[in-house]
Design an enzyme around this catalytic site. Sequence first.
Site, short mmCIF file in Angstrom:
data_model
loop_
_atom_site.label_atom_id
_atom_site.label_comp_id
_atom_site.label_asym_id
_atom_site.label_seq_id
_atom_site.Cartn_x
_atom_site.Cartn_y
_atom_site.Cartn_z
CD GLU A 158 -6.59 2.93 6.82
OE1 GLU A 158 -7.47 2.99 5.95
OE2 GLU A 158 -5.64 2.14 6.77
CB ALA A 159 -12.54 1.28 6.98
CD GLN A 160 -7.33 3.56 1.06
OE1 GLN A 160 -6.86 4.39 1.83
NE2 GLN A 160 -7.13 3.61 -0.24
CB THR A 202 -0.92 0.02 1.24
OG1 THR A 202 -0.15 0.39 2.40
CG2 THR A 202 -1.56 -1.34 1.47
CB CYS A 203 0.08 4.84 0.03
SG CYS A 203 -1.05 5.03 1.42
CG ASN A 204 0.42 3.64 5.02
OD1 ASN A 204 0.19 2.44 5.10
ND2 ASN A 204 -0.48 4.57 5.26
CB ALA A 252 -9.55 7.52 -11.85
#
Length: 431
Positions: free
Chosen positions: A114-116, A49-51, A191
Amino acid sequence: MNLLSVGASYRTAGVDTLERLTIAGTDIPAVLQKLLAQPYIGEAVVLSTCNRVEVYAAVTGFHGGLGDVCNVLAEHSGIGASELAAHLYVHYDEAAVRHSFQVTAGLDSMVVGEAQILGQLRDAYHCATESDSAGRLLHELMQQALRVGKRAHAETGIDRAGQSVVTAALEVASATFGKELAGLTGLVIGAGAMGALSVATLTRTGVGPLQITNRGAARAERLAEAYGAKAVPFDALDAAIAAADIVVCATASTEPVLTAATLAGREKPLVVLDLAVPRDVAPEVADLSNVTVVDIDSLARSRRTLPAAAETAAVEQIVAVEVDQFMAWLRGAEIAPTVAALRTRADEVVSGELRKLSARRPEFTEEQRADVSRTLHRVVQQLLHSPTVRVRQLAAEPGGDQYAALLRELFDLDVPHATQADAVPEIGGQA
């Protein structure tokens, strides 16, 4: 087989390191196959992921499995083994289970609650399933981790504020402007999942007019239609930026999308939220006047609004209970092959004695032989029933693996993968 999780996150590595470690979605199947090709790894799931970048693996030995995972990550990232080791956390067996549940519950996220991450782990699991790299152990772990995450969000207020990395970034942007964001002109570049989350959050915040651009125009148009925004061609990016007060970058590009040349000479204030890893914004952009850059590093340093301690404690309690239940299942599952081997051994003994009886008493009819066979099998089954039921119950308790080992020793059973080779009692760094 034992569970092992190895990874790096915003807690242990800066964006520069995470950029090199990150694994694009299209590359994950190939990385999974490299992991499975290693001698100590039998199953694998990759979460990028991004982190955070994490590998969940079923391994036949701790040290060998850890070495295999590190070698694959080092090869992919180009980071030397010694440098990479300084940024990795490692969890083994029960600690690996606990970590995976904490991740899906949002306890280990940059923005707690956070739920992502649930969707991201679901995608990682789906990719592993498609690549046939998740076996029984990781299938069970991933399914339970996703269930724990859903339970945490459903039964507690951990995400009461609808927190996410995007929300946290917008809080920083609001503080930069010194006012609410409603009425500001916004632009979202990308997007995908993060881009869609950004559009939804900006819309909820009241940012508008809102424009969306993406290299694939169709996705930008669909997203814009869903939120009443405007899709603009990617080649019109410069004009869209010139009109914007706040820009969110969330692409999967391996090269910067925004450079100093793009933003030079900016006269009105601009806040750029770079939520991509690798970064979408070139480092020199932060030096421009009238431009404020918020990226993953700055968010990690600020650790945005945390939920109440009571909510966090409630989720921790859910995780603790679920870990105990999973470990009980795991201990029970580990003894199953030993019990099966014991019953197979008993059947072999009965079959051998029946063959000897047939040789000694050839006058027995087929019906008589069948009667003797049924009688012997019933006796053996009755003798084994209570011990095997009880040993399954005992195996589900802490330390239950000792009972399986004792059965193997007493009956000299050969059970593939029954031993925990190279096992380490408790290993797990801070994620």
